[in-house]
Motif scaffolding. Sequence first.
Motif, short mmCIF file in Angstrom:
data_model
loop_
_atom_site.label_atom_id
_atom_site.label_comp_id
_atom_site.label_asym_id
_atom_site.label_seq_id
_atom_site.Cartn_x
_atom_site.Cartn_y
_atom_site.Cartn_z
N ARG A 325 -14.84 26.53 7.25
CA ARG A 325 -15.65 25.30 7.22
C ARG A 325 -14.90 24.11 7.79
O ARG A 325 -15.34 22.97 7.62
CB ARG A 325 -16.12 25.04 5.80
N PHE A 351 -21.51 22.20 -0.53
CA PHE A 351 -21.30 21.84 0.87
C PHE A 351 -22.25 22.62 1.79
O PHE A 351 -22.88 22.04 2.67
CB PHE A 351 -19.84 22.12 1.25
N VAL A 355 -25.07 21.13 4.32
CA VAL A 355 -25.13 21.45 5.76
C VAL A 355 -26.52 21.96 6.11
O VAL A 355 -27.12 21.55 7.11
CB VAL A 355 -24.06 22.51 6.10
N ASP A 359 -27.53 16.92 5.53
CA ASP A 359 -27.15 15.73 4.77
C ASP A 359 -26.33 14.77 5.64
O ASP A 359 -25.35 15.16 6.27
CB ASP A 359 -26.32 16.13 3.54
N ARG A 361 -24.33 12.48 4.92
CA ARG A 361 -22.97 12.20 4.48
C ARG A 361 -21.94 13.09 5.17
O ARG A 361 -20.74 12.82 5.10
CB ARG A 361 -22.88 12.38 2.96
N LEU A 362 -22.37 14.13 5.83
CA LEU A 362 -21.45 15.04 6.51
C LEU A 362 -21.27 14.71 7.99
O LEU A 362 -20.50 15.37 8.68
CB LEU A 362 -21.96 16.48 6.39
N GLN A 363 -21.99 13.70 8.48
CA GLN A 363 -22.00 13.45 9.92
C GLN A 363 -20.62 13.06 10.45
O GLN A 363 -20.21 13.52 11.52
CB GLN A 363 -23.01 12.35 10.26
N PRO A 366 -17.38 16.52 8.28
CA PRO A 366 -17.81 17.51 7.28
C PRO A 366 -16.64 18.07 6.47
O PRO A 366 -16.71 18.13 5.24
CB PRO A 366 -18.49 18.59 8.13
N TYR A 369 -15.27 15.52 4.03
CA TYR A 369 -16.12 15.36 2.84
C TYR A 369 -15.90 16.52 1.87
O TYR A 369 -15.82 16.32 0.65
CB TYR A 369 -17.59 15.30 3.25
N LEU A 370 -15.79 17.73 2.41
CA LEU A 370 -15.57 18.90 1.55
C LEU A 370 -14.28 18.76 0.76
O LEU A 370 -14.24 19.01 -0.45
CB LEU A 370 -15.56 20.17 2.40
N SER A 373 -14.68 16.14 -1.91
CA SER A 373 -15.57 16.58 -2.99
C SER A 373 -14.83 17.44 -3.99
O SER A 373 -15.14 17.41 -5.19
CB SER A 373 -16.76 17.36 -2.41
#
Length: 489
Positions: A325, A351, A355, A359, A361-363, A366, A369-370, A373
């Motif tokens: 990922r 996550f 995807v 979402d 927020r992942l732009q 990604p 963000y993972l 999180s």
Amino acid sequence: MGAQIAMDELVDSLFPDIPPTELQTISGRDEMNLAEFPITLLSDRAPKGQKAIKFQDEVFDERRGKLITRKVVIEGSEEYGLPTAVDDEVILALLQIAKQTNDFGSREVLFTRLQLIQMLGWPNDGRNYRRIVLSLQRIASITLHYENAWWDKRRRAWTTRTFHIIDNVEINDSRSAQQELFPSFSRIVWNEVVFDSFQAGFLKGLDYALCVRMKLSTSKRIYRFLDKRFYHRPDWTFELKDFAYEHVGLSRRYEGNAHIVRKLQPALDELTGLGFLEPLPDSERYLRDGKDWKIRLVRKQLDPGRAKAPAKEPPSPLVAELVVRGVTEVTAAELVRSHLAEAVTEKLEVFDWMVANGDRRLQRSPAGYLVDSIRKRYSPPKGFVSKAERDRREAEERERARCEAEERERKRLEQARLAAERSKVAAYWEGLGPVERAALESEALEQADAALAESLLTSCGTPLESMARRLIREAHIRRLLGLPAAEAG
């Protein structure tokens, strides 16, 4: 005084001096798109009037099922011109510093010019400090156009992109850092296209110390390109002009095959001397097919007697899931070590759901963000349903559907049974003559159920009398045939 000592320790830990002998210990990295095509000239200056460099080739795209043309165009600025061989070295050194300082966890990379000079293996003098400044300014000013030539690892497709290598440059005089309470670090910010490729893991290992030892820019370019290709197999044959022009970056002024060979040979000799390429006689190195020449390049094999390095232990399944990922292997291993497996698995599931649902927020990042999180224990977003809950709901739905199907089948069979019984009763009655029918009805009245007999008496002379007689008669026939009594209603 204490604050100064603490700050000095911080500087030493983040930006240690790199003696030449310690370059051998650096675990190098190279971005594979940047290894595939040149992005700079091989020389230290551009020919007068040249504003762009162009490279292209053809590859078979398995996704599209056809040959596609890959094209790369590098445009220099009016002020700083086209990037040179020195700039290529600086970009590669910045990659190593990004790996060391934040493991490609941030677009911003802090460094000192002394650190960068040491990474490049250059002498520590004023001239090289100025070279660093000019090189960073030139790198930031160039524009790269990749047409069907930038591999997007996340989409697993060749894409068309236009971008800069770095978006921002800030240069400060690190030589006076030890005299200041707060040292003046320099910084660059990677362009988001390049940084996303880092985060997606489109990186390969690189013997950076070997790169630094090479004297020729042509050798370094060939090494980076072949080191990527040798991962797939150790023996490659290329069209000579395609190899020299499109992947090494040799000037197209060298038109004849023999002329190209003369320009490549010093670099091939250096790579052979360094133990990277197998020495081959010209008859095996250069293969002629009429006017077309090809070049064969074979990776140097280890001596049979040399001890093999111990096999690298495969990453744990959770580390592998994170790397797939876009999380770097080092960060993934740290996350798995410091968090419960259940917590990491839960965030992976969230996550993947984000995807799949696009979402926003992942732009930006990604993989970033993972990682956050997991570290910051983000709550699941609104609307998220865990796999366990989805499985439970699906199981309940399947059980409900099964029960309904069973009930429908039971009713169908029951209706078929009743229809068959009614058919047998009717056939029995139809098979009797008038005398037999009269006798059966008399017998049926004598043996009738008290309730049916009562219904007959009360319905005499009314339209219901005929129905009552039929019910009494059919009940008697059922007894004669051994059939169960008809259900009421």
